[in-house]
Design a protein around this motif. Structure first.
Motif, PDB file in Angstrom:
ATOM      1  N   GLU A 153       0.831  -1.199   0.000  1.00 50.81           N
ATOM      2  CA  GLU A 153       0.000   0.000   0.000  1.00 50.81           C
ATOM      3  C   GLU A 153       0.873   1.260   0.000  1.00 50.81           C
ATOM      4  N   GLN A 154       1.939   1.224   0.768  1.00 48.96           N
ATOM      5  CA  GLN A 154       2.851   2.366   0.833  1.00 48.96           C
ATOM      6  C   GLN A 154       3.523   2.611  -0.515  1.00 48.96           C
ATOM      7  N   LEU A 155       3.800   1.534  -1.227  1.00 48.16           N
ATOM      8  CA  LEU A 155       4.481   1.643  -2.523  1.00 48.16           C
ATOM      9  C   LEU A 155       3.499   1.869  -3.670  1.00 48.16           C
ATOM     10  N   GLY A 156       2.211   1.857  -3.346  1.00 51.59           N
ATOM     11  CA  GLY A 156       1.201   2.073  -4.380  1.00 51.59           C
ATOM     12  C   GLY A 156       1.031   0.911  -5.324  1.00 51.59           C
ATOM     13  N   GLY A 157       1.295  -0.284  -4.840  1.00 47.77           N
ATOM     14  CA  GLY A 157       1.143  -1.477  -5.677  1.00 47.77           C
ATOM     15  C   GLY A 157       0.394  -2.582  -4.954  1.00 47.77           C
ATOM     16  N   LYS A 158       0.508  -3.799  -5.476  1.00 46.77           N
ATOM     17  CA  LYS A 158      -0.143  -4.954  -4.884  1.00 46.77           C
ATOM     18  C   LYS A 158       0.899  -6.045  -4.654  1.00 46.77           C
ATOM     19  N   VAL A 159       0.589  -6.936  -3.708  1.00 49.43           N
ATOM     20  CA  VAL A 159       1.489  -8.050  -3.434  1.00 49.43           C
ATOM     21  C   VAL A 159       0.677  -9.331  -3.322  1.00 49.43           C
ATOM     22  N   ASN A 160       1.209 -10.394  -3.888  1.00 51.53           N
ATOM     23  CA  ASN A 160       0.542 -11.696  -3.839  1.00 51.53           C
ATOM     24  C   ASN A 160       1.194 -12.544  -2.751  1.00 51.53           C
ATOM     25  N   THR A 161       0.504 -12.669  -1.630  1.00 49.37           N
ATOM     26  CA  THR A 161       1.069 -13.419  -0.502  1.00 49.37           C
ATOM     27  C   THR A 161       0.655 -14.884  -0.510  1.00 49.37           C
ATOM     28  N   ARG A 162      -0.059 -15.323  -1.550  1.00 53.30           N
ATOM     29  CA  ARG A 162      -0.497 -16.719  -1.600  1.00 53.30           C
ATOM     30  C   ARG A 162       0.695 -17.676  -1.573  1.00 53.30           C
ATOM     31  N   THR A 163       1.810 -17.260  -2.181  1.00 52.05           N
ATOM     32  CA  THR A 163       3.015 -18.094  -2.177  1.00 52.05           C
ATOM     33  C   THR A 163       3.413 -18.474  -0.756  1.00 52.05           C
ATOM     34  N   LEU A 164       3.364 -17.490   0.142  1.00 52.43           N
ATOM     35  CA  LEU A 164       3.709 -17.746   1.540  1.00 52.43           C
ATOM     36  C   LEU A 164       2.729 -18.707   2.191  1.00 52.43           C
ATOM     37  N   LEU A 165       1.437 -18.436   2.000  1.00 56.23           N
ATOM     38  CA  LEU A 165       0.403 -19.241   2.649  1.00 56.23           C
ATOM     39  C   LEU A 165       0.415 -20.675   2.139  1.00 56.23           C
ATOM     40  N   THR A 166       0.651 -20.815   0.840  1.00 50.48           N
ATOM     41  CA  THR A 166       0.732 -22.161   0.266  1.00 50.48           C
ATOM     42  C   THR A 166       1.918 -22.924   0.841  1.00 50.48           C
ATOM     43  N   ALA A 167       3.063 -22.267   0.890  1.00 47.71           N
ATOM     44  CA  ALA A 167       4.289 -22.920   1.359  1.00 47.71           C
ATOM     45  C   ALA A 167       4.189 -23.329   2.824  1.00 47.71           C
ATOM     46  N   VAL A 168       3.659 -22.458   3.662  1.00 47.29           N
ATOM     47  CA  VAL A 168       3.623 -22.744   5.095  1.00 47.29           C
ATOM     48  C   VAL A 168       2.592 -23.821   5.434  1.00 47.29           C
ATOM     49  N   GLN A 169       1.613 -24.019   4.546  1.00 45.53           N
ATOM     50  CA  GLN A 169       0.615 -25.068   4.766  1.00 45.53           C
ATOM     51  C   GLN A 169       0.989 -26.394   4.101  1.00 45.53           C
ATOM     52  N   ASN A 170       2.135 -26.398   3.422  1.00 42.99           N
ATOM     53  CA  ASN A 170       2.583 -27.612   2.754  1.00 42.99           C
ATOM     54  C   ASN A 170       3.197 -28.571   3.766  1.00 42.99           C
ATOM     55  N   VAL A 171       2.338 -29.103   4.617  1.00 48.55           N
ATOM     56  CA  VAL A 171       2.739 -30.053   5.645  1.00 48.55           C
ATOM     57  C   VAL A 171       2.187 -31.418   5.249  1.00 48.55           C
ATOM     58  N   ASN A 172       3.071 -32.410   5.108  1.00 49.26           N
ATOM     59  CA  ASN A 172       2.648 -33.713   4.593  1.00 49.26           C
ATOM     60  C   ASN A 172       2.139 -34.655   5.677  1.00 49.26           C
ATOM     61  N   ASN A 173       1.364 -34.117   6.591  1.00 48.09           N
ATOM     62  CA  ASN A 173       0.776 -34.922   7.664  1.00 48.09           C
ATOM     63  C   ASN A 173      -0.670 -35.223   7.290  1.00 48.09           C
ATOM     64  N   MET A 174      -0.943 -36.453   6.852  1.00 45.73           N
ATOM     65  CA  MET A 174      -2.263 -36.787   6.337  1.00 45.73           C
ATOM     66  C   MET A 174      -3.335 -36.814   7.421  1.00 45.73           C
ATOM     67  N   ASP A 175      -2.941 -37.015   8.680  1.00 49.29           N
ATOM     68  CA  ASP A 175      -3.934 -36.916   9.756  1.00 49.29           C
ATOM     69  C   ASP A 175      -4.422 -35.472   9.864  1.00 49.29           C
ATOM     70  N   LEU A 176      -3.483 -34.549   9.783  1.00 53.68           N
ATOM     71  CA  LEU A 176      -3.811 -33.130   9.881  1.00 53.68           C
ATOM     72  C   LEU A 176      -4.670 -32.688   8.687  1.00 53.68           C
ATOM     73  N   LEU A 177      -4.443 -33.313   7.539  1.00 50.04           N
ATOM     74  CA  LEU A 177      -5.136 -32.934   6.307  1.00 50.04           C
ATOM     75  C   LEU A 177      -6.357 -33.802   6.012  1.00 50.04           C
ATOM     76  N   ALA A 178      -6.673 -34.704   6.915  1.00 49.49           N
ATOM     77  CA  ALA A 178      -7.758 -35.663   6.686  1.00 49.49           C
ATOM     78  C   ALA A 178      -9.078 -34.984   6.356  1.00 49.49           C
ATOM     79  N   GLY A 179      -9.378 -33.896   7.048  1.00 46.88           N
ATOM     80  CA  GLY A 179     -10.642 -33.198   6.811  1.00 46.88           C
ATOM     81  C   GLY A 179     -10.723 -32.631   5.403  1.00 46.88           C
ATOM     82  N   LYS A 180      -9.594 -32.117   4.884  1.00 37.47           N
ATOM     83  CA  LYS A 180      -9.590 -31.549   3.538  1.00 37.47           C
ATOM     84  C   LYS A 180      -9.775 -32.635   2.481  1.00 37.47           C
ATOM     85  N   VAL A 181      -9.218 -33.801   2.752  1.00 37.86           N
ATOM     86  CA  VAL A 181      -9.414 -34.920   1.828  1.00 37.86           C
ATOM     87  C   VAL A 181     -10.876 -35.355   1.851  1.00 37.86           C
ATOM     88  N   ALA A 182     -11.409 -35.525   3.053  1.00 38.94           N
ATOM     89  CA  ALA A 182     -12.779 -36.024   3.200  1.00 38.94           C
ATOM     90  C   ALA A 182     -13.814 -35.093   2.586  1.00 38.94           C
TER      91      ALA A 182
END
Length: 238
Positions: free
Chosen positions: A188-217
């Protein structure tokens, strides 16, 4: 032949944590790279195969009736037999659908329980690693002088997160909101936009299938017998 997989990260236009059916070699490559895991839905596949078999049997009966040149098979009798064959298919397919609906609800309930109770043990070292990385990210964000530079910094941060262990990523999840907020404010200060999805995707890339069971189901297929359902739609439009 396609293979059913669950993606740990974005792939093409398919979002992270999606269930997808991909060509076998393509799926195998992603699995080998640790970017996905194969999903086995034995109960669904068995019921769906039964439904497909019923449909093929119906097609055979239908063709035999329609092509019959037996003089006793009047148009009225043919129509009666065709209607009966369709009703039998409908009844049997609905029975299979009921079985799957009940099983699907059972699997989803179990998955929600598993996801709710799933834990990833995070050590003090994991927390320290996450905190220090988050601090470096915020400092880099503060130094950005253009929107392009800011987005490059965020993209690089996303790449850096990929090198963390599952435990470190989980620890970073409690810190990442501050990084996202700092990046958004800076944009906002620089008058532009930033795509933070890269961060959110990376930090949620946890290969624990128990933790992700709900998303699969939540993505379990809803219906069996796609052939019958197509036929039913066609009939309803006539």
């Amino acid at each position: 032949m396609d293979k059913r997989i669950f993606l740990f990260e974005d792939y093409g236009n398919i979002e992270q944590h999606s269930v997808a059916n991909l060509e076998a070699s393509e799926a195998a490559k992603l699995i080998g790279e640790g970017k996905a895991v194969e999903l086995q839905l034995t109960e669904y596949d068995e019921l769906d195969q039964q439904a497909s078999k019923l449909y093929r049997e119906y097609q055979s009966k239908r063709d035999k009736i329609q092509k019959s040149d037996d003089p006793r098979m009047t148009d009225k009798i043919k129509q009666y037999d065709l209607d009966k064959a369709y009703k039998d298919l409908e009844q049997q397919t609905k029975a299979l659908q009921q079985q799957w609906s009940e099983k699907r609800a059972e699997l989803q309930a179990e998955a929600r329980r598993k996801a709710a109770r799933a834990t990833v043990k995070v050590t003090e070292n994991d927390k320290q690693t996450a905190q220090q990385l988050a601090t470096r990210m915020q400092l880099n964000v503060m130094q950005a002088s253009t929107p392009v530079q800011l987005n490059n910094i965020i993209d690089q941060a996303g790449e850096d997160i990929k090198y963390l262990t599952d435990e470190e990523k989980v620890a970073l999840q409690s810190e990442i909101a501050n990084v996202v907020m700092a990046a958004t404010t800076k944009a906002e200060q620089l008058g532009g936009k930033v795509n933070t999805r890269t961060l959110l995707t990376a930090v949620q890339n946890v290969n624990n299938m128990d933790l992700l069971a709900g998303k699969v189901a939540s993505q379990l297929p809803e219906t069996v017998g796609i052939e019958f359902n197509r036929l039913r739609v066609i009939k309803s439009r006539r």
